[in-house]
Design a protein around this motif. Structure first.
Motif, mmCIF file in Angstrom:
data_model
loop_
_atom_site.group_PDB
_atom_site.id
_atom_site.type_symbol
_atom_site.label_atom_id
_atom_site.label_comp_id
_atom_site.label_asym_id
_atom_site.label_seq_id
_atom_site.Cartn_x
_atom_site.Cartn_y
_atom_site.Cartn_z
ATOM 1 N N LEU A 58 21.835 -27.332 2.878
ATOM 2 C CA LEU A 58 22.667 -27.019 4.042
ATOM 3 C C LEU A 58 21.810 -26.666 5.250
ATOM 4 N N GLU A 61 20.343 -29.874 6.710
ATOM 5 C CA GLU A 61 21.358 -30.625 7.431
ATOM 6 C C GLU A 61 21.782 -29.912 8.709
ATOM 7 N N ALA A 62 21.847 -28.578 8.688
ATOM 8 C CA ALA A 62 22.198 -27.826 9.894
ATOM 9 C C ALA A 62 21.127 -28.005 10.965
ATOM 10 N N ARG A 156 36.385 -37.239 10.985
ATOM 11 C CA ARG A 156 35.512 -36.286 10.311
ATOM 12 C C ARG A 156 36.224 -34.941 10.318
ATOM 13 N N THR A 158 35.692 -30.682 8.733
ATOM 14 C CA THR A 158 34.691 -29.772 8.201
ATOM 15 C C THR A 158 34.772 -29.747 6.680
ATOM 16 N N LEU A 159 33.627 -29.542 6.056
ATOM 17 C CA LEU A 159 33.545 -29.530 4.600
ATOM 18 C C LEU A 159 34.417 -28.456 3.976
ATOM 19 N N SER A 160 34.705 -27.388 4.696
ATOM 20 C CA SER A 160 35.478 -26.278 4.125
ATOM 21 C C SER A 160 36.974 -26.549 4.081
ATOM 22 N N TRP A 180 27.883 -34.592 5.525
ATOM 23 C CA TRP A 180 26.673 -34.240 6.270
ATOM 24 C C TRP A 180 27.000 -32.929 6.950
ATOM 25 N N PHE A 181 26.525 -31.858 6.383
ATOM 26 C CA PHE A 181 26.893 -30.510 6.796
ATOM 27 C C PHE A 181 26.888 -30.371 8.303
ATOM 28 N N PRO A 182 27.960 -29.917 8.928
ATOM 29 C CA PRO A 182 29.169 -29.336 8.349
ATOM 30 C C PRO A 182 30.334 -30.314 8.208
ATOM 31 N N TRP A 183 30.076 -31.627 8.272
ATOM 32 C CA TRP A 183 31.155 -32.609 8.325
ATOM 33 C C TRP A 183 31.311 -33.406 7.035
ATOM 34 N N ARG A 184 32.532 -33.863 6.815
ATOM 35 C CA ARG A 184 32.835 -34.874 5.807
ATOM 36 C C ARG A 184 33.485 -36.021 6.571
#
Length: 196
Positions: A58, A61-62, A156, A158-160, A180-184
């Protein structure tokens, strides 16, 4: 703490507590095993290893996301509490998930859209999608798209957004990669493309 800490102490504490809770709570029965079973501590070591690897991923990727958003190595280094050179040495050569690969003979044509940033990549995907190109890979500053017979829409989230991910897939959205943190990223085929 770095000179450029952007999170307050309460926010940092919540993140630490969340990670600890995930490490202890995700493996079935781990918390209870720690009360009665010495092997539970080996499972805790393994769960902590997985948590550390994920935190490291993370962070990579951040950092790549911050660079793709236009932040300098100097600024990234300040936030991390290290020099520009240290940040660049640690993170600049990190391979990205979804790095483009060569296509097989006879497979659909692929293109790399680059450079793109977090701020313009969705517009680039919208334009490509109208022409029948769909997302197949991504990384810092690039998107990999493949041609097809249909226009595509992309989005896209957010992953959460766990519940949202399930709803989107039920609505026909196809996840692209692991995120791809923070996106899906998601794509969905529309009707046939007109003559090119």
């Amino acid at each position: 703490m770095s000179d450029e800490a952007l999170l307050g102490p309460l926010e940092a504490a919540r993140i630490r507590e969340g990670i600890a809770a995930a490490v202890i709570g995700a493996p079935d029965g781990l918390a209870a095993a720690l009360e009665r079973d010495a092997d539970g501590y080996l499972r805790l070591v393994d769960a902590s290893r997985v948590g550390a690897e994920e935190a490291s991923r993370l962070l990579r990727e951040a950092v790549q996301g911050a660079r793709a958003a236009g932040h300098s190595w100097e600024t990234v280094g300040r936030v991390l509490g290290v020099s520009r050179q240290a940040a660049q040495q640690r993170f600049a050569g990190t391979p990205a998930p979804g790095t483009p690969t060569g296509g097989e003979p006879g497979s659909p044509e692929r293109r790399i859209l680059s450079p793109v940033t977090a701020f313009n990549e969705m517009a680039a995907l919208e334009e490509a999608g109208r022409d029948g190109w769909h997302l197949v890979g991504y990384g810092p500053l690039f998107l990999e798209v493949e041609t097809s017979e249909h226009p595509w829409e992309h989005c896209r989230v957010t992953l959460s957004s766990g519940g949202r991910h399930r709803r989107m897939e039920a609505e026909g959205w196809i996840p692209v990669g692991a995120g791809w943190f923070p996106w899906r990223y998601y794509k969905r085929a529309l009707g046939p493309v007109g003559k090119r």
